[in-house]
Design a protein around this motif. Structure first.
Motif, PDB file in Angstrom:
ATOM      1  N   GLN A  39      40.458  43.851  34.057  1.00  9.27           N
ATOM      2  CA  GLN A  39      39.628  43.319  33.764  1.00  9.27           C
ATOM      3  C   GLN A  39      41.306  42.573  32.796  1.00  9.27           C
ATOM      4  O   GLN A  39      41.550  43.397  31.786  1.00  9.27           O
ATOM      5  CB  GLN A  39      38.553  43.538  33.018  1.00  9.27           C
ATOM      6  CG  GLN A  39      37.809  42.061  32.607  1.00  9.27           C
ATOM      7  CD  GLN A  39      36.062  42.234  32.383  1.00  9.27           C
ATOM      8  OE1 GLN A  39      36.356  43.416  31.949  1.00  9.27           O
ATOM      9  NE2 GLN A  39      35.744  41.087  32.153  1.00  9.27           N
ATOM     10  N   ALA A  40      41.637  41.267  33.458  1.00  5.76           N
ATOM     11  CA  ALA A  40      42.601  40.591  32.452  1.00  5.76           C
ATOM     12  C   ALA A  40      41.776  39.851  31.578  1.00  5.76           C
ATOM     13  O   ALA A  40      40.728  39.826  31.599  1.00  5.76           O
ATOM     14  CB  ALA A  40      43.698  39.958  33.316  1.00  5.76           C
ATOM     15  N   SER A  85      56.117  49.032  41.902  1.00  8.51           N
ATOM     16  CA  SER A  85      56.670  47.303  42.016  1.00  8.51           C
ATOM     17  C   SER A  85      55.889  46.466  40.631  1.00  8.51           C
ATOM     18  O   SER A  85      55.180  45.074  41.365  1.00  8.51           O
ATOM     19  CB  SER A  85      56.781  47.006  43.072  1.00  8.51           C
ATOM     20  OG  SER A  85      57.181  47.706  43.371  1.00  8.51           O
ATOM     21  N   LEU A  86      54.734  46.419  39.687  1.00 13.94           N
ATOM     22  CA  LEU A  86      54.088  46.464  38.740  1.00 13.94           C
ATOM     23  C   LEU A  86      54.448  44.552  38.326  1.00 13.94           C
ATOM     24  O   LEU A  86      55.778  45.138  37.915  1.00 13.94           O
ATOM     25  CB  LEU A  86      53.741  47.336  37.743  1.00 13.94           C
ATOM     26  CG  LEU A  86      52.972  48.300  37.995  1.00 13.94           C
ATOM     27  CD1 LEU A  86      53.275  49.293  37.003  1.00 13.94           C
ATOM     28  CD2 LEU A  86      51.491  47.844  37.788  1.00 13.94           C
ATOM     29  N   LYS A  87      53.813  43.725  38.094  1.00 14.83           N
ATOM     30  CA  LYS A  87      54.142  43.107  38.231  1.00 14.83           C
ATOM     31  C   LYS A  87      53.943  43.058  36.849  1.00 14.83           C
ATOM     32  O   LYS A  87      51.892  43.034  36.098  1.00 14.83           O
ATOM     33  CB  LYS A  87      53.786  41.548  39.073  1.00 14.83           C
ATOM     34  CG  LYS A  87      54.318  41.814  40.028  1.00 14.83           C
ATOM     35  CD  LYS A  87      53.278  40.288  40.752  1.00 14.83           C
ATOM     36  CE  LYS A  87      54.484  40.946  42.495  1.00 14.83           C
ATOM     37  NZ  LYS A  87      53.679  40.612  43.786  1.00 14.83           N
ATOM     38  N   PRO A  88      53.997  41.336  35.354  1.00 17.63           N
ATOM     39  CA  PRO A  88      53.025  41.192  34.409  1.00 17.63           C
ATOM     40  C   PRO A  88      51.837  40.524  34.756  1.00 17.63           C
ATOM     41  O   PRO A  88      50.643  41.049  34.148  1.00 17.63           O
ATOM     42  CB  PRO A  88      53.729  39.561  33.864  1.00 17.63           C
ATOM     43  CG  PRO A  88      55.035  40.458  34.345  1.00 17.63           C
ATOM     44  CD  PRO A  88      55.320  40.221  35.329  1.00 17.63           C
ATOM     45  N   GLU A  89      51.288  40.544  36.048  1.00 15.70           N
ATOM     46  CA  GLU A  89      49.581  39.722  36.723  1.00 15.70           C
ATOM     47  C   GLU A  89      48.665  40.731  36.891  1.00 15.70           C
ATOM     48  O   GLU A  89      47.819  40.832  36.605  1.00 15.70           O
ATOM     49  CB  GLU A  89      49.755  38.944  37.942  1.00 15.70           C
ATOM     50  CG  GLU A  89      50.740  37.541  38.451  1.00 15.70           C
ATOM     51  CD  GLU A  89      52.449  38.093  38.054  1.00 15.70           C
ATOM     52  OE1 GLU A  89      52.151  37.854  39.900  1.00 15.70           O
ATOM     53  OE2 GLU A  89      52.967  38.404  37.324  1.00 15.70           O
ATOM     54  N   ASP A  90      49.446  42.246  36.656  1.00 16.09           N
ATOM     55  CA  ASP A  90      48.306  43.224  36.726  1.00 16.09           C
ATOM     56  C   ASP A  90      48.234  43.765  35.453  1.00 16.09           C
ATOM     57  O   ASP A  90      47.538  44.450  35.378  1.00 16.09           O
ATOM     58  CB  ASP A  90      49.497  44.289  37.374  1.00 16.09           C
ATOM     59  CG  ASP A  90      49.623  44.281  38.781  1.00 16.09           C
ATOM     60  OD1 ASP A  90      49.244  43.506  39.931  1.00 16.09           O
ATOM     61  OD2 ASP A  90      51.569  44.202  39.580  1.00 16.09           O
ATOM     62  N   THR A  91      48.837  43.024  34.642  1.00 11.90           N
ATOM     63  CA  THR A  91      48.027  43.723  33.233  1.00 11.90           C
ATOM     64  C   THR A  91      46.637  43.484  33.162  1.00 11.90           C
ATOM     65  O   THR A  91      46.390  42.178  32.895  1.00 11.90           O
ATOM     66  CB  THR A  91      48.954  42.616  32.019  1.00 11.90           C
ATOM     67  OG1 THR A  91      50.253  43.029  31.780  1.00 11.90           O
ATOM     68  CG2 THR A  91      48.068  42.909  30.421  1.00 11.90           C
ATOM     69  N   ALA A  92      45.930  44.918  32.164  1.00 14.65           N
ATOM     70  CA  ALA A  92      44.527  44.271  32.403  1.00 14.65           C
ATOM     71  C   ALA A  92      44.665  46.027  31.773  1.00 14.65           C
ATOM     72  O   ALA A  92      44.617  46.616  31.852  1.00 14.65           O
ATOM     73  CB  ALA A  92      44.197  44.264  33.807  1.00 14.65           C
ATOM     74  N   VAL A  93      43.279  45.897  31.556  1.00 16.25           N
ATOM     75  CA  VAL A  93      42.527  47.077  31.570  1.00 16.25           C
ATOM     76  C   VAL A  93      41.544  47.664  32.837  1.00 16.25           C
ATOM     77  O   VAL A  93      41.066  46.499  33.711  1.00 16.25           O
ATOM     78  CB  VAL A  93      40.623  47.211  30.353  1.00 16.25           C
ATOM     79  CG1 VAL A  93      40.134  48.805  30.397  1.00 16.25           C
ATOM     80  CG2 VAL A  93      41.810  46.628  29.060  1.00 16.25           C
ATOM     81  N   TYR A  94      41.851  48.699  32.825  1.00 12.40           N
ATOM     82  CA  TYR A  94      41.752  49.555  34.296  1.00 12.40           C
ATOM     83  C   TYR A  94      40.634  49.948  34.190  1.00 12.40           C
ATOM     84  O   TYR A  94      40.521  51.469  33.041  1.00 12.40           O
ATOM     85  CB  TYR A  94      43.189  49.492  35.202  1.00 12.40           C
ATOM     86  CG  TYR A  94      43.400  49.234  36.037  1.00 12.40           C
ATOM     87  CD1 TYR A  94      43.822  48.951  36.769  1.00 12.40           C
ATOM     88  CD2 TYR A  94      44.442  48.459  35.054  1.00 12.40           C
ATOM     89  CE1 TYR A  94      44.928  47.842  37.133  1.00 12.40           C
ATOM     90  CE2 TYR A  94      45.802  47.263  34.873  1.00 12.40           C
ATOM     91  CZ  TYR A  94      45.829  46.926  36.895  1.00 12.40           C
ATOM     92  OH  TYR A  94      46.785  46.688  37.419  1.00 12.40           O
ATOM     93  N   TYR A  95      39.511  50.152  35.204  1.00 13.26           N
ATOM     94  CA  TYR A  95      38.305  51.191  35.024  1.00 13.26           C
ATOM     95  C   TYR A  95      38.261  51.602  36.753  1.00 13.26           C
ATOM     96  O   TYR A  95      38.625  51.166  37.173  1.00 13.26           O
ATOM     97  CB  TYR A  95      37.292  50.583  35.086  1.00 13.26           C
ATOM     98  CG  TYR A  95      37.281  49.654  33.570  1.00 13.26           C
ATOM     99  CD1 TYR A  95      36.303  49.912  32.456  1.00 13.26           C
ATOM    100  CD2 TYR A  95      37.734  48.493  33.714  1.00 13.26           C
ATOM    101  CE1 TYR A  95      36.395  49.103  31.075  1.00 13.26           C
ATOM    102  CE2 TYR A  95      37.663  47.301  32.622  1.00 13.26           C
ATOM    103  CZ  TYR A  95      36.742  48.097  30.845  1.00 13.26           C
ATOM    104  OH  TYR A  95      37.393  46.766  30.243  1.00 13.26           O
ATOM    105  N   CYS A  96      37.476  53.030  36.554  1.00 16.94           N
ATOM    106  CA  CYS A  96      37.302  53.284  37.561  1.00 16.94           C
ATOM    107  C   CYS A  96      35.078  53.635  37.773  1.00 16.94           C
ATOM    108  O   CYS A  96      34.886  54.013  36.378  1.00 16.94           O
ATOM    109  CB  CYS A  96      37.766  55.038  37.955  1.00 16.94           C
ATOM    110  SG  CYS A  96      37.287  55.966  37.236  1.00 16.94           S
ATOM    111  N   ALA A  97      35.021  53.325  39.342  1.00 14.80           N
ATOM    112  CA  ALA A  97      33.687  53.929  38.906  1.00 14.80           C
ATOM    113  C   ALA A  97      32.955  54.273  40.231  1.00 14.80           C
ATOM    114  O   ALA A  97      33.650  54.665  41.239  1.00 14.80           O
ATOM    115  CB  ALA A  97      32.864  52.348  38.910  1.00 14.80           C
ATOM    116  N   THR A  98      32.570  54.896  40.356  1.00 12.93           N
ATOM    117  CA  THR A  98      31.295  55.700  41.724  1.00 12.93           C
ATOM    118  C   THR A  98      30.397  54.335  42.726  1.00 12.93           C
ATOM    119  O   THR A  98      30.312  53.301  41.961  1.00 12.93           O
ATOM    120  CB  THR A  98      30.526  56.438  41.096  1.00 12.93           C
ATOM    121  OG1 THR A  98      28.831  55.667  40.532  1.00 12.93           O
ATOM    122  CG2 THR A  98      30.739  57.803  41.081  1.00 12.93           C
ATOM    123  N   ASP A  99      31.076  54.535  43.727  1.00 17.09           N
ATOM    124  CA  ASP A  99      30.505  53.357  44.515  1.00 17.09           C
ATOM    125  C   ASP A  99      29.735  53.854  45.275  1.00 17.09           C
ATOM    126  O   ASP A  99      30.076  54.211  46.496  1.00 17.09           O
ATOM    127  CB  ASP A  99      31.473  52.680  44.789  1.00 17.09           C
ATOM    128  CG  ASP A  99      30.873  51.229  46.033  1.00 17.09           C
ATOM    129  OD1 ASP A  99      29.924  51.296  46.471  1.00 17.09           O
ATOM    130  OD2 ASP A  99      32.406  50.582  46.790  1.00 17.09           O
TER     131      ASP A  99
END
Length: 128
Positions: A39-40, A85-99
């Motif tokens: 979520q950016a 190869s990270l890009k500025p657009e990848d800036t976000a809070v990253y979460y994992c979740a069970t599916d």
């Protein structure tokens, strides 16, 4: 309690790499598909990647395909997201979740509705 804890976020320059970890407790990770989401600022949470429990099938959003790799280490009860190869657009809070749907709805706009257990998130900032 079933818990997921993300780690590995931080500040990285464009073109750099990070490896995020999603550590599970109180359940056998091998029995669950795990998704990564981000979520950016000012944006809705979006699906990034998913790995199923049975065949280990993987899904990647078009925006990260070829740059990110999801994997799992059942001995460590951990799922990883290798981000290259990270890009500025990848800036976000990253979460994992069970599916519980085993990545069946990966990429669908309603995917997030079926997720069960979420981690607290880890911040990734890609900037010079």
């Amino acid at each position: 309690q079933v818990q997921l804890v993300e780690s590995g976020g931080g500040l990285v320059q464009p073109g750099g790499s990070l490896r995020l970890s999603c550590a599970a407790s109180e359940f056998t990770l091998d029995s669950y598909a795990i998704g990564w989401f981000r979520q950016a600022p000012g944006m809705e949470r979006e699906g990034v990647s998913c790995i199923s429990s049975r065949r280990g099938s993987t899904y990647y959003a078009d925006s990260v395909k070829g740059r990110f790799t999801i994997s799992r280490d059942n001995a460590k009860n951990t799922v990883y997201l290798q981000m290259n190869s990270l890009k500025p657009e990848d800036t976000a809070v990253y979460y994992c979740a069970t599916d519980p749907k085993e990545c069946l709805y990966s990429g669908k706009n309603y995917w997030i509705r079926y997720l069960e257990v979420w981690g607290q998130g880890t911040l990734v900032t890609v900037s010079s």
